[in-house]
Design a protein around this motif. Structure first.
Motif, PDB file in Angstrom:
ATOM      1  N   ASN A  11       0.824  -1.223   0.000  1.00  0.00           N
ATOM      2  CA  ASN A  11       0.000   0.000   0.000  1.00  0.00           C
ATOM      3  C   ASN A  11       0.854   1.267   0.000  1.00  0.00           C
ATOM      4  O   ASN A  11       0.587   2.214   0.739  1.00  0.00           O
ATOM      5  CB  ASN A  11      -0.963   0.026   1.177  1.00  0.00           C
ATOM      6  CG  ASN A  11      -1.950  -1.120   1.173  1.00  0.00           C
ATOM      7  OD1 ASN A  11      -2.060  -1.853   0.197  1.00  0.00           O
ATOM      8  ND2 ASN A  11      -2.656  -1.301   2.264  1.00  0.00           N
ATOM      9  N   VAL A  12       1.877   1.292  -0.820  1.00  0.00           N
ATOM     10  CA  VAL A  12       2.794   2.432  -0.887  1.00  0.00           C
ATOM     11  C   VAL A  12       2.168   3.526  -1.742  1.00  0.00           C
ATOM     12  O   VAL A  12       1.658   3.258  -2.834  1.00  0.00           O
ATOM     13  CB  VAL A  12       4.152   2.011  -1.504  1.00  0.00           C
ATOM     14  CG1 VAL A  12       5.097   3.203  -1.589  1.00  0.00           C
ATOM     15  CG2 VAL A  12       4.778   0.877  -0.717  1.00  0.00           C
ATOM     16  N   ARG A  13       2.218   4.745  -1.241  1.00  0.00           N
ATOM     17  CA  ARG A  13       1.737   5.881  -2.043  1.00  0.00           C
ATOM     18  C   ARG A  13       2.412   7.172  -1.579  1.00  0.00           C
ATOM     19  O   ARG A  13       2.811   7.292  -0.424  1.00  0.00           O
ATOM     20  CB  ARG A  13       0.226   6.017  -1.980  1.00  0.00           C
ATOM     21  CG  ARG A  13      -0.325   6.407  -0.639  1.00  0.00           C
ATOM     22  CD  ARG A  13      -1.857   6.462  -0.662  1.00  0.00           C
ATOM     23  NE  ARG A  13      -2.380   6.803   0.634  1.00  0.00           N
ATOM     24  CZ  ARG A  13      -2.685   8.043   1.013  1.00  0.00           C
ATOM     25  NH1 ARG A  13      -2.519   9.049   0.188  1.00  0.00           N
ATOM     26  NH2 ARG A  13      -3.148   8.288   2.218  1.00  0.00           N
ATOM     27  N   ALA A  14       2.533   8.068  -2.520  1.00  0.00           N
ATOM     28  CA  ALA A  14       3.077   9.398  -2.201  1.00  0.00           C
ATOM     29  C   ALA A  14       1.924  10.239  -1.675  1.00  0.00           C
ATOM     30  O   ALA A  14       0.901  10.377  -2.345  1.00  0.00           O
ATOM     31  CB  ALA A  14       3.684  10.040  -3.434  1.00  0.00           C
ATOM     32  N   VAL A  15       2.080  10.788  -0.480  1.00  0.00           N
ATOM     33  CA  VAL A  15       1.032  11.644   0.061  1.00  0.00           C
ATOM     34  C   VAL A  15       1.308  13.117  -0.233  1.00  0.00           C
ATOM     35  O   VAL A  15       0.388  13.929  -0.223  1.00  0.00           O
ATOM     36  CB  VAL A  15       0.814  11.414   1.573  1.00  0.00           C
ATOM     37  CG1 VAL A  15       0.239  10.036   1.824  1.00  0.00           C
ATOM     38  CG2 VAL A  15       2.087  11.610   2.366  1.00  0.00           C
ATOM     39  N   ARG A  16       2.561  13.430  -0.527  1.00  0.00           N
ATOM     40  CA  ARG A  16       2.923  14.801  -0.903  1.00  0.00           C
ATOM     41  C   ARG A  16       4.292  14.778  -1.563  1.00  0.00           C
ATOM     42  O   ARG A  16       5.157  14.008  -1.174  1.00  0.00           O
ATOM     43  CB  ARG A  16       2.951  15.701   0.333  1.00  0.00           C
ATOM     44  CG  ARG A  16       3.159  17.172  -0.016  1.00  0.00           C
ATOM     45  CD  ARG A  16       2.956  18.086   1.166  1.00  0.00           C
ATOM     46  NE  ARG A  16       4.203  18.197   1.918  1.00  0.00           N
ATOM     47  CZ  ARG A  16       4.282  18.244   3.229  1.00  0.00           C
ATOM     48  NH1 ARG A  16       3.217  18.169   3.969  1.00  0.00           N
ATOM     49  NH2 ARG A  16       5.436  18.367   3.828  1.00  0.00           N
TER      50      ARG A  16
ATOM     51  N   ASP B 258       7.243   7.776  -8.228  1.00  0.00           N
ATOM     52  CA  ASP B 258       7.385   6.418  -8.760  1.00  0.00           C
ATOM     53  C   ASP B 258       8.663   5.755  -8.256  1.00  0.00           C
ATOM     54  O   ASP B 258       8.669   4.566  -7.936  1.00  0.00           O
ATOM     55  CB  ASP B 258       7.378   6.417 -10.296  1.00  0.00           C
ATOM     56  CG  ASP B 258       5.997   6.688 -10.884  1.00  0.00           C
ATOM     57  OD1 ASP B 258       5.001   6.717 -10.129  1.00  0.00           O
ATOM     58  OD2 ASP B 258       5.923   6.884 -12.121  1.00  0.00           O
ATOM     59  N   GLU B 259       9.748   6.503  -8.181  1.00  0.00           N
ATOM     60  CA  GLU B 259      11.016   5.928  -7.713  1.00  0.00           C
ATOM     61  C   GLU B 259      10.948   5.589  -6.223  1.00  0.00           C
ATOM     62  O   GLU B 259      11.420   4.536  -5.793  1.00  0.00           O
ATOM     63  CB  GLU B 259      12.186   6.857  -7.993  1.00  0.00           C
ATOM     64  CG  GLU B 259      13.518   6.358  -7.479  1.00  0.00           C
ATOM     65  CD  GLU B 259      13.905   4.952  -7.941  1.00  0.00           C
ATOM     66  OE1 GLU B 259      14.741   4.316  -7.252  1.00  0.00           O
ATOM     67  OE2 GLU B 259      13.396   4.470  -8.969  1.00  0.00           O
ATOM     68  N   ALA B 260      10.350   6.466  -5.446  1.00  0.00           N
ATOM     69  CA  ALA B 260      10.205   6.169  -4.016  1.00  0.00           C
ATOM     70  C   ALA B 260       9.337   4.920  -3.833  1.00  0.00           C
ATOM     71  O   ALA B 260       9.698   4.020  -3.063  1.00  0.00           O
ATOM     72  CB  ALA B 260       9.600   7.364  -3.287  1.00  0.00           C
ATOM     73  N   ALA B 261       8.230   4.834  -4.560  1.00  0.00           N
ATOM     74  CA  ALA B 261       7.345   3.669  -4.451  1.00  0.00           C
ATOM     75  C   ALA B 261       8.059   2.392  -4.888  1.00  0.00           C
ATOM     76  O   ALA B 261       7.971   1.360  -4.210  1.00  0.00           O
ATOM     77  CB  ALA B 261       6.084   3.887  -5.289  1.00  0.00           C
ATOM     78  N   ARG B 262       8.796   2.443  -5.996  1.00  0.00           N
ATOM     79  CA  ARG B 262       9.530   1.272  -6.480  1.00  0.00           C
ATOM     80  C   ARG B 262      10.484   0.760  -5.401  1.00  0.00           C
ATOM     81  O   ARG B 262      10.559  -0.436  -5.121  1.00  0.00           O
ATOM     82  CB  ARG B 262      10.320   1.619  -7.747  1.00  0.00           C
ATOM     83  CG  ARG B 262      11.094   0.419  -8.342  1.00  0.00           C
ATOM     84  CD  ARG B 262      12.201   0.855  -9.277  1.00  0.00           C
ATOM     85  NE  ARG B 262      13.275   1.583  -8.616  1.00  0.00           N
ATOM     86  CZ  ARG B 262      14.246   1.022  -7.886  1.00  0.00           C
ATOM     87  NH1 ARG B 262      14.286  -0.282  -7.714  1.00  0.00           N
ATOM     88  NH2 ARG B 262      15.176   1.775  -7.308  1.00  0.00           N
ATOM     89  N   THR B 263      11.181   1.686  -4.780  1.00  0.00           N
ATOM     90  CA  THR B 263      12.158   1.320  -3.764  1.00  0.00           C
ATOM     91  C   THR B 263      11.484   0.673  -2.556  1.00  0.00           C
ATOM     92  O   THR B 263      11.948  -0.346  -2.049  1.00  0.00           O
ATOM     93  CB  THR B 263      12.977   2.550  -3.345  1.00  0.00           C
ATOM     94  OG1 THR B 263      13.571   3.119  -4.515  1.00  0.00           O
ATOM     95  CG2 THR B 263      14.060   2.188  -2.365  1.00  0.00           C
ATOM     96  N   PHE B 264      10.379   1.236  -2.107  1.00  0.00           N
ATOM     97  CA  PHE B 264       9.688   0.670  -0.946  1.00  0.00           C
ATOM     98  C   PHE B 264       9.026  -0.663  -1.270  1.00  0.00           C
ATOM     99  O   PHE B 264       9.060  -1.590  -0.465  1.00  0.00           O
ATOM    100  CB  PHE B 264       8.684   1.665  -0.357  1.00  0.00           C
ATOM    101  CG  PHE B 264       9.334   2.683   0.527  1.00  0.00           C
ATOM    102  CD1 PHE B 264       9.547   2.430   1.869  1.00  0.00           C
ATOM    103  CD2 PHE B 264       9.776   3.894   0.008  1.00  0.00           C
ATOM    104  CE1 PHE B 264      10.180   3.367   2.683  1.00  0.00           C
ATOM    105  CE2 PHE B 264      10.401   4.830   0.808  1.00  0.00           C
ATOM    106  CZ  PHE B 264      10.599   4.566   2.151  1.00  0.00           C
TER     107      PHE B 264
END
Length: 161
Positions: free
Chosen positions: A80-85, A117-123
């Motif tokens: 459930n990874v998502r960017a909140v800001r 997208d990169e932060a989500a991929r990593t997590f």
């Protein structure tokens, strides 16, 4: 909240904030917060080795910070990874807009997506965590981690004898 800097291009900064289970409950005696492997140092090492600065952003001098929210489920899997800001810093957004023929808003949206997208991929690719425990039982817990992408600044200094 715990803040840390990672090595490499100084592209990663993480602060974890757990919120799905009341943090007061998790910090009570016998309860445990979720933990990545052996702790902060191993999380920093994972991010330093796996988070990649988007090439287009690096080439254009765009920096950013992605506030990433994710669930460490009761099995320790990150989901459930998502960017909140997403916060962005452009060296010269107006000039970049004129040169590319894209609106400033389109550029903001484009680079926000690259960083998110990169932060989500990593997590999503992260190995399992030790899940939170509440009253001795494993529980899923949401965490928030601001991940910074910053370009190192080098100074033009002379090294003398």
């Amino acid at each position: 909240m715990l803040a840390m800097m990672c090595g490499g291009m100084k592209a990663q900064e993480v602060a974890l904030d757990t919120t799905s289970v009341d943090a007061k409950l998790l910090t009570a005696e016998g309860n445990k917060m979720p933990k990545y492997k052996s702790g902060v140092a191993s999380l920093m090492q994972y991010l330093a080795n796996n988070l990649k600065y988007p090439k287009e952003a690096l080439d254009n001098g765009v920096e950013g910070r992605v506030y990433t929210r994710f669930l460490v489920n009761k099995d320790g899997v990150v989901c459930n990874v998502r960017a909140v800001r997403v916060e962005l810093h452009f060296f010269n957004l107006k000039k970049m807009s004129e040169k590319s023929g894209k609106s400033e808003e389109a550029l903001r949206n484009h680079y926000s997506k690259l960083f998110a997208d990169e932060a989500a991929r990593t997590f999503y690719n992260m190995p399992k965590w030790k899940p939170a425990k509440l009253n001795g039982e494993k529980v899923g817990t949401y965490c928030t981690a601001p991940v910074s992408f910053s370009i190192p600044r080098f100074t033009n200094t002379k090294i003398g004898r």
